[in-house]
Design a protein around this motif. Structure first.
Motif, PDB file in Angstrom:
ATOM      1  N   CYS A  28       4.431   7.685 -40.336  1.00  0.00           N
ATOM      2  CA  CYS A  28       4.162   6.340 -39.824  1.00  0.00           C
ATOM      3  C   CYS A  28       3.651   5.454 -40.955  1.00  0.00           C
ATOM      4  O   CYS A  28       2.591   5.720 -41.532  1.00  0.00           O
ATOM      5  CB  CYS A  28       3.133   6.399 -38.694  1.00  0.00           C
ATOM      6  N   GLY A  58       8.340  10.890 -32.995  1.00  0.00           N
ATOM      7  CA  GLY A  58       9.332   9.840 -33.172  1.00  0.00           C
ATOM      8  C   GLY A  58       9.457   8.843 -32.050  1.00  0.00           C
ATOM      9  O   GLY A  58      10.278   7.922 -32.135  1.00  0.00           O
ATOM     10  N   GLU A 187      14.063   5.383 -33.795  1.00  0.00           N
ATOM     11  CA  GLU A 187      13.252   4.969 -32.650  1.00  0.00           C
ATOM     12  C   GLU A 187      14.088   4.238 -31.618  1.00  0.00           C
ATOM     13  O   GLU A 187      13.922   4.454 -30.410  1.00  0.00           O
ATOM     14  CB  GLU A 187      12.103   4.067 -33.111  1.00  0.00           C
TER      15      GLU A 187
END
Length: 266
Positions: A28, A58, A187
């Motif tokens: 991240c 994820g 994503e």
């Protein structure tokens, strides 16, 4: 193997450093900012652990949190539902600027209902209808929208009595070309519905359908607003013009947003 933080004991304080470390190890980029949001949202140590594990695996941050910030509102977002993008706030701003006294608003391809909710929050007493083809999106939109939420394919979902009365028609249609869907970030590609992303061969299939039908649904002086990409914009404007609308393009460099606007004559 996903990064994982150990479950603190019930009496132990939640450790921001542990959360940041786990998020950073999971890739991240904005680990500190995300940790702050997750820590503020988690109600128990076990819930915190679960949320961090899901994020590291994820899932979009908004799906982990259960909400997304949009135009000053906290919009409920459920797993499997399209996450409202901050750039789409520009579409809301354009609609409010150009039709500030709208009485009837339609949010097509509504997803979570973020656009309709944002418009209604500013306009106040307005008749709002939202629609989406995805039942999961419709369920989510009903949490966010004070108004009527319908299930169906574009205008087929709307009550016939709205025809010719719509002041603001916001249609955040999917506009990713089919061949480019695989190139989207994981994503979006793995956790958002394909129906909210895939816009057909050149990405403009649904936009053309909206443009062709919009004049029948708009009130005199009403406008349709559709987000698109920079390179698709000229073709989108042409589609609106061909449908008999007065078309123009609004752009925001800050948000990298491009909104095609089609106005029906008074």
């Amino acid at each position: 193997m996903p990064a994982h933080i150990p479950s603190p004991s019930p009496s132990a304080p939640l450790s921001p450093s542990l959360v940041v470390a786990a998020l950073r190890a999971g890739g991240c980029v904005f680990a500190e900012d995300e940790a702050e949001l997750i820590l503020a949202t988690a109600r128990t140590p076990d819930e915190l652990t679960t949320m961090v594990d899901r994020r590291v695996a994820g899932l979009p941050l908004e799906h982990v949190l259960g909400w997304a910030e949009f135009h000053g509102l906290r919009i409920a977002v459920e797993p499997g539902v399209f996450v409202p993008r901050r750039r789409t706030e520009f579409l809301v701003t354009q609609a409010l600027t150009r039709v500030p006294h709208a009485a009837l608003v339609v949010d097509l391809c509504c997803g979570s209902g973020a656009v309709g909710a944002a418009l209604a929050a500013v306009l106040g007493r307005v008749e709002l209808h939202a629609a989406d083809i995805d039942p999961a999106a419709v369920r989510c939109a009903r949490r966010n929208v004070t108004g009527h939420v319908h299930t169906g394919d574009l205008f087929e979902a709307l009550p016939g009595e709205l025809r010719g009365r719509v002041d603001i028609l916001a249609a955040n249609v999917p506009y990713v070309p089919t061949d480019a869907v695989a190139l989207l970030p994981a994503e979006a590609r793995d956790h958002e519905p394909l129906t909210a992303l895939d816009g057909g061969t050149d990405g403009l299939d649904l936009l053309r359908r909206v443009a062709a039908a919009a004049p029948d649904w708009l009130a005199p002086g009403g406008c349709v607003f559709v987000e698109t990409s920079e390179h698709q914009a000229p073709t989108a404007v042409e589609a609106f013009t061909r449908a008999g609308l007065t078309a123009c393009l609004a752009e925001s460099e800050e948000l990298y947003a491009h909104v095609v606007i089609g106005a029906k004559g008074a």
